[in-house]
Design an enzyme around this catalytic site. Structure first.
Site, PDB file in Angstrom:
ATOM      1  N   LYS A 172       0.851  -1.189   0.000  1.00  0.00           N
ATOM      2  CA  LYS A 172       0.000   0.000   0.000  1.00  0.00           C
ATOM      3  C   LYS A 172       0.889   1.243   0.000  1.00  0.00           C
ATOM      4  O   LYS A 172       1.908   1.283   0.703  1.00  0.00           O
ATOM      5  CB  LYS A 172      -0.902  -0.046   1.234  1.00  0.00           C
ATOM      6  CG  LYS A 172      -1.955   1.038   1.335  1.00  0.00           C
ATOM      7  CD  LYS A 172      -2.814   0.766   2.557  1.00  0.00           C
ATOM      8  CE  LYS A 172      -3.912   1.811   2.750  1.00  0.00           C
ATOM      9  NZ  LYS A 172      -4.753   1.487   3.946  1.00  0.00           N
ATOM     10  N   SER A 198      -9.584  -0.997   7.444  1.00  0.00           N
ATOM     11  CA  SER A 198      -9.068  -0.959   6.079  1.00  0.00           C
ATOM     12  C   SER A 198      -8.357  -2.220   5.646  1.00  0.00           C
ATOM     13  O   SER A 198      -8.117  -2.418   4.452  1.00  0.00           O
ATOM     14  CB  SER A 198      -8.118   0.233   5.922  1.00  0.00           C
ATOM     15  OG  SER A 198      -8.802   1.447   6.138  1.00  0.00           O
ATOM     16  N   SER A 251      -9.371   1.391   3.284  1.00  0.00           N
ATOM     17  CA  SER A 251      -8.615   2.241   2.375  1.00  0.00           C
ATOM     18  C   SER A 251      -7.599   1.458   1.544  1.00  0.00           C
ATOM     19  O   SER A 251      -7.031   1.985   0.594  1.00  0.00           O
ATOM     20  CB  SER A 251      -7.884   3.328   3.171  1.00  0.00           C
ATOM     21  OG  SER A 251      -6.961   2.749   4.106  1.00  0.00           O
TER      22      SER A 251
END
Length: 588
Positions: free
Chosen positions: A81, A179, A155
């Site tokens: 990420k 997330s 996210s």
């Protein structure tokens, strides 16, 4: 379209380590998969390493293996990420104005690469890890890997898509409010959210630094266990790191929300899938219904308490100097933190401590919790229409976990008819990570889940006409559920004179009930045209006692439309004489 078979980190590492395969061959295959999927949704990525560099790193792994080095992740391609530092690649946190080139990799990246894994790129995310949807990024919107009309979850959106699409064997995400779990559920994945401090967060752009966790998405629990074996451990460079510990749990008593506290936001399929999962768990242990009100209150503190200011602190300089550089929805969440006082902060800390005592008491009555990961899912268009409210719905069963210092693993629990995944999350006290993985393995072994559906690109041309009579009329509070599905307005009509209209009691927002009756009248309505997939998803969200049936119009034609069960009339007011819902609302 059928996606390629998902990769197994354990199988790749075993084959490369034994000489059955090479890291170079694995990487060549990975590059081909990446190129193919770029035609579907390249927005899963923010940046990727150059092919030549990846192949050079693969050759280096093969050389290390040939030299006799033990590499538990030999040649395994993975993604990170883009709020986690990877040396040689920019960290953006999905905000170009924030981007920087890190001096070194995050601790977790260094550990993975020492173990032989190869980072192929940085994945997209809700900006500054603020969101559970995956729609808040200037780099595009990663969509669900099974149905492109739906959100991927956030996210950690791009990380989940990269694994679900078979591009990498695992991907690192982060988790503050859910997330690392919500995207796992939506994309039929495993999402391991370790105990706070079990994995180092050194080199992570913080969301809420005191409760952030780095997580992993995998296609199988064995791979999550493998990654944990590489990453778990104390890191003196992380002030929130903890000495490693493992707490055994028996999972004989499984806590579940009381029926009156189970909220699925009108998604009957999710409710059914959760009940089915509980049926499996009931054969493995005793289901204990618990009051989750203290957990829900703790969840509200994350975005309604001083932890908003902790998010603000992470990006305060940019928020003050160049607020327009921040996504408008993200900015609306962060800005209130600038005005929070120390008094508000301490009151929030005190209340959380009180709620934590309630949570600790749970473990006297249950060994673990089994909650829906989310109560429903949404289309990308729906999130554009109501970005904050729908995001909040997705956090109902996730937001409290890190605040209350719990470990969690999200696992698949079936698919909706639209192909999107439904999941459950097993939650335990701090340091119960390995025990939760074992519990999840027992659940999946008994669940007998169907195969993952093929990718639905949403290219459907068949349509259906739908009549609405109340809260879905233009200008009414639920009209967005039509516009977000690109419903086309056909026209305003009336029913045949064989219907009665009632204002249901205690309905929020206020809704009518349309009932066929020989002594009725003509009722005003609007007709919309939706694609078949959109109509099906709309129907799935209609809550009882309402339903979708067939409604006859005054010209004798029939369309699909809202009807009601007899119980809808309990305490209802007959408003047939007004001729329609607008007249009733106008008179309130």
């Amino acid at each position: 379209m059928t996606l390629p078979e998902r990769l197994s980190a354990g199988a790749i590492a075993a084959a490369v380590s034994s000489g059955e395969n090479s890291a170079v061959t694995v990487m060549e295959s990975t590059l081909a998969r990446l190129a193919d999927y770029d035609a579907v949704q390249p927005q899963a990525w923010i940046s990727r390493a150059a092919a030549d560099d990846l192949l050079a790193r693969a050759r280096a792994i093969d050389a290390r293996v040939a030299a006799g080095e033990h590499l538990p992740l030999a040649g395994v391609p993975y993604a990170a990420k883009d709020n986690i530092d990877v040396a040689g690649m920019q960290t953006t946190a999905a905000c170009p104005a924030f981007a920087y080139m890190p001096e070194a990799s995050a601790t977790v990246i260094a550990k993975l690469e020492a173990a032989g894994a190869i980072c192929v790129g940085k994945t997209n995310l809700d900006q500054f890890a603020t969101g559970l949807v995956g729609t808040r990024s200037p780099y595009g919107v990663p969509r669900n890997a099974s149905n492109l009309a739906y959100v991927s979850g956030g996210s950690s959106s791009g990380s989940a898509v990269a694994v679900a699409a078979g591009l990498v064997a695992f991907a690192l995400g982060t988790d503050t409010a859910g997330s690392g779990r919500v995207p796992a559920a939506f994309n039929h994945l495993v999402g391991l959210k370790p105990t706070k401090g079990r994995w180092s967060t050194h080199g992570l752009v913080p969301a809420c630094r005191s409760i952030d966790c780095i997580t992993v998405f995998t296609g199988a629990l064995a791979d999550a266990r493998l990654v944990d074996s590489v990453l778990a451990g104390f890191d003196a460079a992380d002030p929130f790191s903890r000495p490693l510990a493992d707490v055994p749990i028996t999972a004989k008593r499984i806590g579940v929300p009381r029926p009156d506290q189970r909220l699925f936001f009108g998604d009957l399929q999710s409710e059914e899938l959760y009940d089915r999962a509980l049926g499996v768990l009931a054969k493995q242990g005793e289901l204990v219904e618990i009051d989750i009100a203290p957990l829900l209150e703790a969840a509200q503190l994350l975005y309604g308490g001083p932890w908003v200011a902790e998010r603000t602190a992470a990006v305060e300089a940019l928020l003050r100097s160049d607020p327009d550089a921040i996504d408008p929805v993200v900015r609306s969440i962060l800005e209130p933190g600038l005005g929070m006082t120390a008094v508000e902060t301490w009151n929030g800390v005190y209340r959380l401590a009180e709620l934590a005592r309630h949570a600790e008491a749970l473990w006297k009555d249950v060994d673990a919790l089994a909650f829906p990961t989310t109560g429903t899912t949404y289309r990308v268009a729906e999130l554009a229409a109501a970005p904050v409210a729908l995001n909040s719905n997705l956090g109902r069963y996730t937001n409290f976990v890190n605040l209350l210092d719990m470990a969690a693993v999200a696992v698949p629990a079936g698919a909706r008819t639209n192909g999107t995944g439904f999941g459950i999350t097993l939650i335990g006290p701090a340091n119960s990570d390995l025990a939760l993985i074992a519990m999840a393995e027992s659940y999946l072994a008994a669940a007998d889940l169907p195969p993952i559906p093929p990718l639905d690109t949403g290219d459907h041309m068949d349509t259906v006409k739908l009549a609405v009579v109340g809260a879905h009329l233009e200008g009414m509070p639920l009209h967005w559920q039509l516009t977000s599905r690109n419903a086309k307005f056909v026209g305003a009509f009336t029913t045949a004179p064989t219907y009665r209209l009632y204002a249901m009691a205690d309905s929020v927002p206020p809704k009518p009930a349309l009932v066929h009756s020989a002594d009725g009248g003509e009722i005003a309505l609007e007709v919309y045209e939706l694609g078949m997939a959109e109509f099906g998803s709309f129907v799935a969200e209609v809550p009882p006692p309402l339903a979708i049936g067939t409604v006859t119009l005054s010209d004798g034609t029939s369309v699909k439309g809202f009807v009601a069960e007899p119980r809808a009339l309990d305490g209802a007011e007959d408003i047939t004489h007004l001729g329609g819902w607008r007249a009733y609302i106008g008179g309130l």
